[in-house]
Design an enzyme around this catalytic site. Structure first.
Site, mmCIF file in Angstrom:
data_model
loop_
_atom_site.group_PDB
_atom_site.id
_atom_site.type_symbol
_atom_site.label_atom_id
_atom_site.label_comp_id
_atom_site.label_asym_id
_atom_site.label_seq_id
_atom_site.Cartn_x
_atom_site.Cartn_y
_atom_site.Cartn_z
ATOM 1 N N ARG A 40 0.816 -1.217 0.000
ATOM 2 C CA ARG A 40 0.000 0.000 0.000
ATOM 3 C C ARG A 40 0.848 1.266 0.000
ATOM 4 O O ARG A 40 0.399 2.330 -0.417
ATOM 5 C CB ARG A 40 -0.905 0.018 1.228
ATOM 6 C CG ARG A 40 -1.883 -1.134 1.325
ATOM 7 C CD ARG A 40 -2.526 -1.157 2.695
ATOM 8 N NE ARG A 40 -1.512 -1.352 3.746
ATOM 9 C CZ ARG A 40 -1.746 -1.206 5.052
ATOM 10 N NH1 ARG A 40 -2.950 -0.834 5.474
ATOM 11 N NH2 ARG A 40 -0.782 -1.407 5.932
ATOM 12 N N ARG A 77 16.743 27.342 -0.336
ATOM 13 C CA ARG A 77 16.080 28.219 0.639
ATOM 14 C C ARG A 77 16.995 28.399 1.849
ATOM 15 O O ARG A 77 17.512 27.437 2.391
ATOM 16 C CB ARG A 77 14.737 27.637 1.081
ATOM 17 C CG ARG A 77 13.694 27.517 -0.036
ATOM 18 C CD ARG A 77 12.375 26.996 0.526
ATOM 19 N NE ARG A 77 11.394 26.692 -0.496
ATOM 20 C CZ ARG A 77 10.408 27.506 -0.878
ATOM 21 N NH1 ARG A 77 10.298 28.701 -0.311
ATOM 22 N NH2 ARG A 77 9.550 27.145 -1.811
ATOM 23 N N HIS A 80 18.046 30.758 6.859
ATOM 24 C CA HIS A 80 17.058 31.531 7.588
ATOM 25 C C HIS A 80 17.185 31.294 9.096
ATOM 26 O O HIS A 80 17.518 30.187 9.523
ATOM 27 C CB HIS A 80 15.643 31.145 7.137
ATOM 28 C CG HIS A 80 15.391 31.441 5.690
ATOM 29 N ND1 HIS A 80 14.454 30.767 4.950
ATOM 30 C CD2 HIS A 80 15.962 32.344 4.841
ATOM 31 C CE1 HIS A 80 14.440 31.231 3.709
ATOM 32 N NE2 HIS A 80 15.350 32.195 3.614
ATOM 33 N N LYS A 90 12.817 24.801 16.032
ATOM 34 C CA LYS A 90 12.077 24.139 14.968
ATOM 35 C C LYS A 90 12.371 22.641 14.965
ATOM 36 O O LYS A 90 13.445 22.212 15.379
ATOM 37 C CB LYS A 90 12.467 24.710 13.595
ATOM 38 C CG LYS A 90 12.269 26.204 13.452
ATOM 39 C CD LYS A 90 12.801 26.702 12.126
ATOM 40 C CE LYS A 90 12.684 28.207 11.997
ATOM 41 N NZ LYS A 90 13.245 28.698 10.713
ATOM 42 N N TYR A 150 7.474 22.039 8.978
ATOM 43 C CA TYR A 150 8.081 22.686 10.134
ATOM 44 C C TYR A 150 7.101 22.679 11.306
ATOM 45 O O TYR A 150 5.971 23.161 11.180
ATOM 46 C CB TYR A 150 8.399 24.153 9.855
ATOM 47 C CG TYR A 150 9.278 24.441 8.669
ATOM 48 C CD1 TYR A 150 10.597 24.804 8.840
ATOM 49 C CD2 TYR A 150 8.763 24.383 7.369
ATOM 50 C CE1 TYR A 150 11.409 25.100 7.752
ATOM 51 C CE2 TYR A 150 9.556 24.670 6.276
ATOM 52 C CZ TYR A 150 10.880 25.031 6.475
ATOM 53 O OH TYR A 150 11.675 25.314 5.395
ATOM 54 N N GLU A 161 12.328 37.673 11.144
ATOM 55 C CA GLU A 161 12.979 36.652 10.333
ATOM 56 C C GLU A 161 14.135 37.252 9.531
ATOM 57 O O GLU A 161 13.956 38.219 8.799
ATOM 58 C CB GLU A 161 11.967 35.995 9.402
ATOM 59 C CG GLU A 161 10.877 35.239 10.147
ATOM 60 C CD GLU A 161 11.429 34.218 11.120
ATOM 61 O OE1 GLU A 161 12.270 33.392 10.710
ATOM 62 O OE2 GLU A 161 11.035 34.255 12.296
ATOM 63 N N ARG A 186 15.385 37.881 -1.797
ATOM 64 C CA ARG A 186 15.804 38.124 -0.412
ATOM 65 C C ARG A 186 17.047 37.319 -0.052
ATOM 66 O O ARG A 186 17.983 37.839 0.544
ATOM 67 C CB ARG A 186 14.658 37.761 0.537
ATOM 68 C CG ARG A 186 15.032 37.791 2.015
ATOM 69 C CD ARG A 186 14.096 36.912 2.809
ATOM 70 N NE ARG A 186 14.454 36.885 4.216
ATOM 71 C CZ ARG A 186 14.056 35.935 5.058
ATOM 72 N NH1 ARG A 186 13.304 34.943 4.620
ATOM 73 N NH2 ARG A 186 14.408 35.968 6.318
ATOM 74 N N ASP A 187 17.071 36.047 -0.423
ATOM 75 C CA ASP A 187 18.211 35.205 -0.072
ATOM 76 C C ASP A 187 19.462 35.584 -0.853
ATOM 77 O O ASP A 187 20.573 35.507 -0.329
ATOM 78 C CB ASP A 187 17.871 33.730 -0.292
ATOM 79 C CG ASP A 187 16.889 33.199 0.743
ATOM 80 O OD1 ASP A 187 16.647 33.899 1.744
ATOM 81 O OD2 ASP A 187 16.371 32.083 0.553
#
Length: 217
Positions: A40, A77, A80, A90, A150, A161, A186-187
């Site tokens: 399954r 990403r 951060h 987290k 998260y 942040e 932004r990054d």
């Protein structure tokens, strides 16, 4: 900055049915559950309180926010993190897809300040990672539609942040060959670790630890 050897010297241990590894960053933990498969599909529990408590000394923080993102292959990403105070801890895992996950110690005064560690999170292993207050997080998606979930100790507040460049040569994060990272504006504009330190944007280790201890109050 501390070196980042390929093997951080911490051996995985079996704790209440989960494989636990202490990462090269003070207070950061990796948990790999048993995965049960049949025709399954599969079943797994990426977070299990007995294993977490036995390793960390208490159960996971009271969860105030559950979030997830989905990323195409090549999306990068991070790095951060949340300013401290208020700070956020987290617990993250990947239920679908595959990512190269990075934790970076941004706590000034930490014995592992500037060090990073990496692990692969994917929907087959259902591995989870605990990220202490003040530690930065980044990941590179290695498959289309990779999902990261998260569990967080506080809700999202945009002005709290912050970000550090994952391409900072002084950090030396290593990425799999053959992937051109796709970043947000932004990054791409994020400061290096040294620039963030000069601007006073990084949390103090003792304060981060104190904030983290109070998450259970």
């Amino acid at each position: 900055m501390p070196d980042n050897p390929p093997n951080n010297g911490y051996r995985p241990e079996d704790v209440h049915g989960m494989t636990v590894r202490r990462l090269a960053i003070d207070g950061a933990l990796e948990f790999t559950p048993n995965v049960y498969r049949d025709r399954r599909g599969l079943f797994a529990s990426p977070y299990q309180e007995p294993a977490f408590t036995a390793t960390f000394g208490r159960p996971l923080f009271p969860v105030r926010d559950l979030s997830h993102n989905v990323s195409a292959r090549g999306v990068l990403r991070g790095i951060h993190y949340t300013s401290t105070p208020p700070g956020r801890a987290k617990y993250v895992y990947c239920p679908y897809g595959k990512v190269q996950d990075f934790l970076i110690d941004l706590r000034v005064g930490s014995p592992t300040f500037g060090r990073w560690d990496s692990t692969e999170l994917d929907g087959d292993s259902c591995r989870g990672v605990y990220i202490p207050v003040g530690v930065g997080h980044a990941f590179l998606s290695l498959a289309n539609d990779s999902m990261i979930v998260y569990a967080m100790s506080k809700g999202y507040v945009a002005e709290d942040e912050l970000a550090i460049s994952p391409l900072d040569p002084a950090l030396g994060l290593t990425f799999p060959a053959g992937i051109t990272p796709l970043q947000s504006d932004r990054d791409r504009a994020a400061p290096t670790l040294a620039e963030a330190l000069d601007r006073g944007l990084l949390g103090d280790y003792a304060l981060c630890r104190d904030v983290e201890a109070k998450l259970w109050q």
